[in-house]
Design a protein around this motif. Structure first.
Motif, PDB file in Angstrom:
ATOM      1  N   CYS A  65      11.110  -3.112 -66.722  1.00 51.33           N
ATOM      2  CA  CYS A  65      10.719  -3.419 -65.346  1.00 51.33           C
ATOM      3  C   CYS A  65       9.202  -3.277 -65.201  1.00 51.33           C
ATOM      4  CB  CYS A  65      11.430  -2.491 -64.367  1.00 51.33           C
ATOM      5  SG  CYS A  65      10.996  -0.742 -64.546  1.00 51.33           S
ATOM      6  N   ASP A  66       8.717  -3.634 -64.033  1.00 55.88           N
ATOM      7  CA  ASP A  66       7.291  -3.486 -63.710  1.00 55.88           C
ATOM      8  C   ASP A  66       6.994  -2.138 -63.076  1.00 55.88           C
ATOM      9  OD1 ASP A  66       6.421  -6.402 -64.219  1.00 55.88           O
ATOM     10  OD2 ASP A  66       8.130  -6.617 -62.859  1.00 55.88           O
ATOM     11  N   LEU A  67       7.951  -1.651 -62.265  1.00 60.25           N
ATOM     12  CA  LEU A  67       7.731  -0.429 -61.499  1.00 60.25           C
ATOM     13  C   LEU A  67       8.980   0.424 -61.530  1.00 60.25           C
ATOM     14  CD1 LEU A  67       6.162   1.319 -59.362  1.00 60.25           C
ATOM     15  CD2 LEU A  67       7.176  -0.173 -57.601  1.00 60.25           C
ATOM     16  N   ILE A  68       8.818   1.697 -61.871  1.00 57.32           N
ATOM     17  CA  ILE A  68       9.886   2.696 -61.675  1.00 57.32           C
ATOM     18  C   ILE A  68       9.536   3.480 -60.421  1.00 57.32           C
ATOM     19  CG2 ILE A  68      10.958   4.797 -62.537  1.00 57.32           C
ATOM     20  CD1 ILE A  68      10.731   3.723 -65.343  1.00 57.32           C
ATOM     21  N   LEU A  69      10.457   3.530 -59.484  1.00 58.14           N
ATOM     22  CA  LEU A  69      10.242   4.250 -58.237  1.00 58.14           C
ATOM     23  C   LEU A  69      11.157   5.468 -58.212  1.00 58.14           C
ATOM     24  CD1 LEU A  69       9.860   2.654 -54.710  1.00 58.14           C
ATOM     25  CD2 LEU A  69      11.151   4.758 -55.035  1.00 58.14           C
ATOM     26  N   LEU A  70      10.558   6.650 -58.177  1.00 56.32           N
ATOM     27  CA  LEU A  70      11.320   7.888 -58.040  1.00 56.32           C
ATOM     28  C   LEU A  70      11.431   8.197 -56.553  1.00 56.32           C
ATOM     29  CD1 LEU A  70       9.733  10.110 -60.843  1.00 56.32           C
ATOM     30  CD2 LEU A  70      11.790   8.688 -60.964  1.00 56.32           C
ATOM     31  N   PRO A  71      12.644   8.187 -56.000  1.00 59.26           N
ATOM     32  CA  PRO A  71      12.799   8.300 -54.547  1.00 59.26           C
ATOM     33  C   PRO A  71      12.800   9.735 -54.063  1.00 59.26           C
ATOM     34  CG  PRO A  71      14.933   8.031 -55.574  1.00 59.26           C
ATOM     35  CD  PRO A  71      13.914   7.989 -56.699  1.00 59.26           C
ATOM     36  N   GLY A  72      12.943   9.890 -52.762  1.00 57.20           N
ATOM     37  CA  GLY A  72      13.074  11.216 -52.173  1.00 57.20           C
ATOM     38  C   GLY A  72      14.353  11.898 -52.618  1.00 57.20           C
ATOM     39  N   SER A  73      14.352  13.224 -52.534  1.00 57.19           N
ATOM     40  CA  SER A  73      15.498  14.016 -52.976  1.00 57.19           C
ATOM     41  C   SER A  73      15.688  15.204 -52.052  1.00 57.19           C
ATOM     42  CB  SER A  73      15.293  14.510 -54.411  1.00 57.19           C
ATOM     43  OG  SER A  73      16.240  15.511 -54.744  1.00 57.19           O
ATOM     44  N   LYS A  74      16.948  15.525 -51.738  1.00 59.93           N
ATOM     45  CA  LYS A  74      17.231  16.730 -50.956  1.00 59.93           C
ATOM     46  C   LYS A  74      17.294  17.956 -51.847  1.00 59.93           C
ATOM     47  CE  LYS A  74      17.887  18.974 -47.276  1.00 59.93           C
ATOM     48  NZ  LYS A  74      17.449  20.184 -47.982  1.00 59.93           N
ATOM     49  N   SER A  75      17.469  17.762 -53.153  1.00 62.71           N
ATOM     50  CA  SER A  75      17.515  18.874 -54.111  1.00 62.71           C
ATOM     51  C   SER A  75      16.677  18.490 -55.325  1.00 62.71           C
ATOM     52  CB  SER A  75      18.964  19.173 -54.527  1.00 62.71           C
ATOM     53  OG  SER A  75      19.735  19.564 -53.412  1.00 62.71           O
ATOM     54  N   THR A  76      15.362  18.668 -55.186  1.00 66.84           N
ATOM     55  CA  THR A  76      14.431  18.125 -56.170  1.00 66.84           C
ATOM     56  C   THR A  76      14.667  18.688 -57.565  1.00 66.84           C
ATOM     57  OG1 THR A  76      12.793  17.866 -54.416  1.00 66.84           O
ATOM     58  CG2 THR A  76      11.991  17.759 -56.676  1.00 66.84           C
ATOM     59  N   ARG A  77      14.834  19.990 -57.679  1.00 67.85           N
ATOM     60  CA  ARG A  77      14.999  20.585 -59.013  1.00 67.85           C
ATOM     61  C   ARG A  77      16.323  20.143 -59.643  1.00 67.85           C
ATOM     62  NH1 ARG A  77      15.464  26.167 -58.149  1.00 67.85           N
ATOM     63  NH2 ARG A  77      15.341  26.481 -60.409  1.00 67.85           N
ATOM     64  N   ALA A  78      17.390  20.115 -58.865  1.00 72.52           N
ATOM     65  CA  ALA A  78      18.689  19.678 -59.399  1.00 72.52           C
ATOM     66  C   ALA A  78      18.629  18.209 -59.811  1.00 72.52           C
ATOM     67  CB  ALA A  78      19.781  19.901 -58.361  1.00 72.52           C
ATOM     68  N   ASP A  79      17.948  17.387 -59.027  1.00 77.04           N
ATOM     69  CA  ASP A  79      17.844  15.972 -59.391  1.00 77.04           C
ATOM     70  C   ASP A  79      16.941  15.757 -60.601  1.00 77.04           C
ATOM     71  OD1 ASP A  79      19.664  14.985 -57.605  1.00 77.04           O
ATOM     72  OD2 ASP A  79      18.210  14.452 -56.074  1.00 77.04           O
ATOM     73  N   MET A  80      15.930  16.602 -60.768  1.00 77.62           N
ATOM     74  CA  MET A  80      15.130  16.518 -62.004  1.00 77.62           C
ATOM     75  C   MET A  80      15.995  16.835 -63.218  1.00 77.62           C
ATOM     76  SD  MET A  80      11.221  17.846 -61.598  1.00 77.62           S
ATOM     77  CE  MET A  80      11.617  19.526 -61.150  1.00 77.62           C
ATOM     78  N   ALA A  81      16.870  17.834 -63.090  1.00 78.20           N
ATOM     79  CA  ALA A  81      17.769  18.162 -64.200  1.00 78.20           C
ATOM     80  C   ALA A  81      18.695  16.980 -64.501  1.00 78.20           C
ATOM     81  CB  ALA A  81      18.594  19.403 -63.855  1.00 78.20           C
ATOM     82  N   TRP A  82      19.160  16.303 -63.461  1.00 82.09           N
ATOM     83  CA  TRP A  82      19.998  15.111 -63.653  1.00 82.09           C
ATOM     84  C   TRP A  82      19.228  14.016 -64.378  1.00 82.09           C
ATOM     85  CZ3 TRP A  82      19.819   9.991 -62.325  1.00 82.09           C
ATOM     86  CH2 TRP A  82      21.016   9.264 -62.350  1.00 82.09           C
ATOM     87  N   LEU A  83      17.984  13.809 -63.983  1.00 84.20           N
ATOM     88  CA  LEU A  83      17.162  12.790 -64.631  1.00 84.20           C
ATOM     89  C   LEU A  83      16.954  13.108 -66.107  1.00 84.20           C
ATOM     90  CD1 LEU A  83      14.565  12.241 -61.776  1.00 84.20           C
ATOM     91  CD2 LEU A  83      16.127  10.503 -62.666  1.00 84.20           C
ATOM     92  N   ARG A  84      16.695  14.367 -66.406  1.00 81.84           N
ATOM     93  CA  ARG A  84      16.528  14.755 -67.811  1.00 81.84           C
ATOM     94  C   ARG A  84      17.807  14.498 -68.596  1.00 81.84           C
ATOM     95  NH1 ARG A  84      12.788  18.774 -65.776  1.00 81.84           N
ATOM     96  NH2 ARG A  84      10.816  18.505 -66.914  1.00 81.84           N
ATOM     97  N   ALA A  85      18.942  14.870 -68.014  1.00 82.66           N
ATOM     98  CA  ALA A  85      20.214  14.711 -68.720  1.00 82.66           C
ATOM     99  C   ALA A  85      20.564  13.247 -68.936  1.00 82.66           C
ATOM    100  CB  ALA A  85      21.327  15.404 -67.933  1.00 82.66           C
ATOM    101  N   ASN A  86      19.989  12.366 -68.116  1.00 83.55           N
ATOM    102  CA  ASN A  86      20.310  10.944 -68.219  1.00 83.55           C
ATOM    103  C   ASN A  86      19.196  10.122 -68.874  1.00 83.55           C
ATOM    104  OD1 ASN A  86      22.996  10.049 -66.676  1.00 83.55           O
ATOM    105  ND2 ASN A  86      22.156  11.868 -65.659  1.00 83.55           N
ATOM    106  N   GLY A  87      18.297  10.810 -69.599  1.00 86.90           N
ATOM    107  CA  GLY A  87      17.338  10.109 -70.440  1.00 86.90           C
ATOM    108  C   GLY A  87      16.115   9.562 -69.736  1.00 86.90           C
ATOM    109  N   TRP A  88      15.839  10.027 -68.512  1.00 88.91           N
ATOM    110  CA  TRP A  88      14.732   9.434 -67.776  1.00 88.91           C
ATOM    111  C   TRP A  88      13.357   9.933 -68.224  1.00 88.91           C
ATOM    112  CZ3 TRP A  88      14.458   5.388 -64.501  1.00 88.91           C
ATOM    113  CH2 TRP A  88      15.674   4.826 -64.083  1.00 88.91           C
TER     114      TRP A  88
END
Length: 491
Positions: A290-313
């Motif tokens: 893609c041209d742009l990766i957009l990381l959106p808002g999160s209600k649980s930033t640390r938990a969502d970062m862990a999800w991103l790591r687990a999913n190869g982001w």
């Protein structure tokens, strides 16, 4: 004077309650009726900043627009923002009061009920009509005790109820009859009629079912609303389709569908653009080029970062940047781009710290005081005018902030940009809604000659279409009688 009240409840979530309330609000506003929206309790991660400095569900902001009003915290006195599968931040009269699990909140409902009725009383004294939206279904019998979202509220204020069901998913007659069967006798009595939503086809083929429904229940069908394609309305909470093909798209934007994504209405303007393709990538899916990766808002930033790591982001972001792609982080997504996110007080979950992705030299600490404000300013990109809103608990600090993404009219700096210009972060939600800012951001991402779209105008046109549908497809005489209004006249 006490306002007349009409409540819209749904057989299911996403039956069309929010859009029907917006439609009725604009229909009444056209007639000169002083009308306001109301949702006693909402559960949503899409929220809006109010004129009195609070926070309400995004759908109620749309409904306020339909009434010609600025959003106010009384329009949605209780907002639940989930931060886990069993817990949520509880916002009362626009302000966060606590984090509760489901059991604790069930006990708290007695307090929340007082807040709901206080807001109702203030609005009822100010407006002639309140159009009220329920939540979920009134037939959720496990949640009936101390209910403030559906029939508990309707019984407390003694208002009629319209029951809406979505025919597009099938089972519409079972939904309506089954919902009635699970209500108490007094609750069934206050159901004034049915609206069937999202119909496509020949109404003559539906008519035998409508006749049966009226005979079986003794309740009138107030109308059948057509499936309105191409509406541009901000969603209450549900994520949009993962991907909609855009023939001739010249810019591809990829967004991770993180579990606690918030204010994904930031994507609306991009999804409406005729040459931009937006792809939401879920768990276990490989992000496409893609041209742009957009990381959106999160209600649980640390938990969502862990999800991103687990999913190869982490690897996906590094590869994307190595090949010259751009990355934009909004609010929680901006915080993730720094060196660390600290939550010493456990505001969004378990107390602690998490490493960020490290693309911006800054760290963020979550604080108890939530920042809630509408803002205007100028982007660092082309000095383009921008306006948006802030909803965040994080305070970010570090050298990266010396290269801000924008300067605000109140004198503050916003966000950060990496020295090479590939990574951009901001706390501003809604920044793509301003056409000039949208054009500058698209040019930065690689689409340099795109004509921006005015998503606010598209939303206004959609609200007008909804009001037209009420006028054409619902029994407006019956609606006027329910509200004690003369046809076509102000209250």
């Amino acid at each position: 004077m006490t306002a007349r009240v009409l409540m819209v409840q749904g057989c299911t979530s996403d039956a069309g309650k929010s859009t029907l309330v917006a439609a009725l609000c604009r229909w009444l506003h056209r007639q000169g009726v002083p009308v306001a929206p109301f949702k006693p309790q909402n559960m949503a991660l899409n929220s809006a900043v109010t004129v009195d400095g609070g926070e309400i569900g995004r759908a109620q902001a749309v409904q306020a627009q339909a009434c010609g009003l600025e959003p106010h915290s009384d329009f949605n006195p209780v907002l639940l923002k989930p931060n886990s599968d069993t817990g949520a931040q509880v916002i009362v009269h626009g302000r966060a009061v606590a984090n509760f699990d489901a059991v604790a909140y069930h006990d708290y409902k007695r307090v929340a009920r007082d807040a709901v009725l206080a807001s109702h009383a203030r609005l009822a004294a100010r407006y002639d009509v309140l159009v009220v939206e329920g939540a979920g279904s009134p037939a959720e019998i496990n949640l009936r005790a101390n209910d403030i979202a559906n029939m508990g509220y309707a019984e407390a204020v003694d208002c009629p109820v319209i029951l809406v069901a979505d025919i597009d998913r099938g089972g519409v007659f079972a939904h309506l009859v089954g919902t009635l069967a699970l209500l108490s006798a007094s609750e069934r009595a206050r159901v004034a009629g049915f609206v069937i939503n999202r119909f496509r086809g020949d109404i003559a083929l539906l008519q035998p079912g409508l006749d049966w429904l009226q005979r079986e229940t003794g309740k009138p069908v107030l109308g059948v609303l057509p499936y309105l394609h191409g509406l541009h309305l901000e969603a209450e909470d549900a994520l949009p389709a993962a991907r909609i093909a855009v023939p001739g798209a010249r810019l591809r934007v990829v967004v991770p569908a993180i579990p606690r994504i918030s204010n994904h209405t930031d994507l609306d303007a991009l999804r409406a653009h005729p040459t931009v393709e937006v792809i939401l990538v879920g768990p276990g899916e490989t992000p496409p080029a893609c041209d742009l990766i957009l990381l959106p808002g999160s209600k649980s930033t640390r938990a969502d970062m862990a999800w991103l790591r687990a999913n190869g982001w982490v690897e996906a972001l590094a590869r994307h940047l190595r090949y010259g792609g751009k990355v934009l982080g909004i609010c929680g997504g901006f915080q993730m781009l720094g060196r660390a996110v600290h939550d010493p007080l456990g505001i969004e979950g378990n107390a602690g710290s998490s490493d960020g992705f490290g693309w911006l030299e800054m760290e963020t600490t979550l604080a108890t005081q939530k920042q809630l404000r509408e803002v205007r300013g100028r982007l660092a990109l082309d000095d383009a005018p921008v306006r948006g809103y802030e909803i965040h608990c994080g305070v970010s600090e570090g050298p990266a902030l010396a290269r801000p993404s924008g300067r605000l009219d109140d004198g503050r700096l916003d966000g950060a940009m990496s020295p090479d210009g590939q990574v951009l972060g901001t706390y501003l939600h809604g920044l793509f809604d301003e056409p000039a800012a949208q054009a500058a951001l698209l040019a930065w991402a690689g689409l340099r000659d795109a004509t921006p779209i005015d998503v606010r105008a598209l939303r206004e046109a959609s609200i007008e279409r909804l009001a037209d549908a009420v006028q054409s497809h619902l029994d407006t005489d019956a609606l006027h009688r329910l509200l004690g209004l003369e046809a076509g006249c102000a209250a």
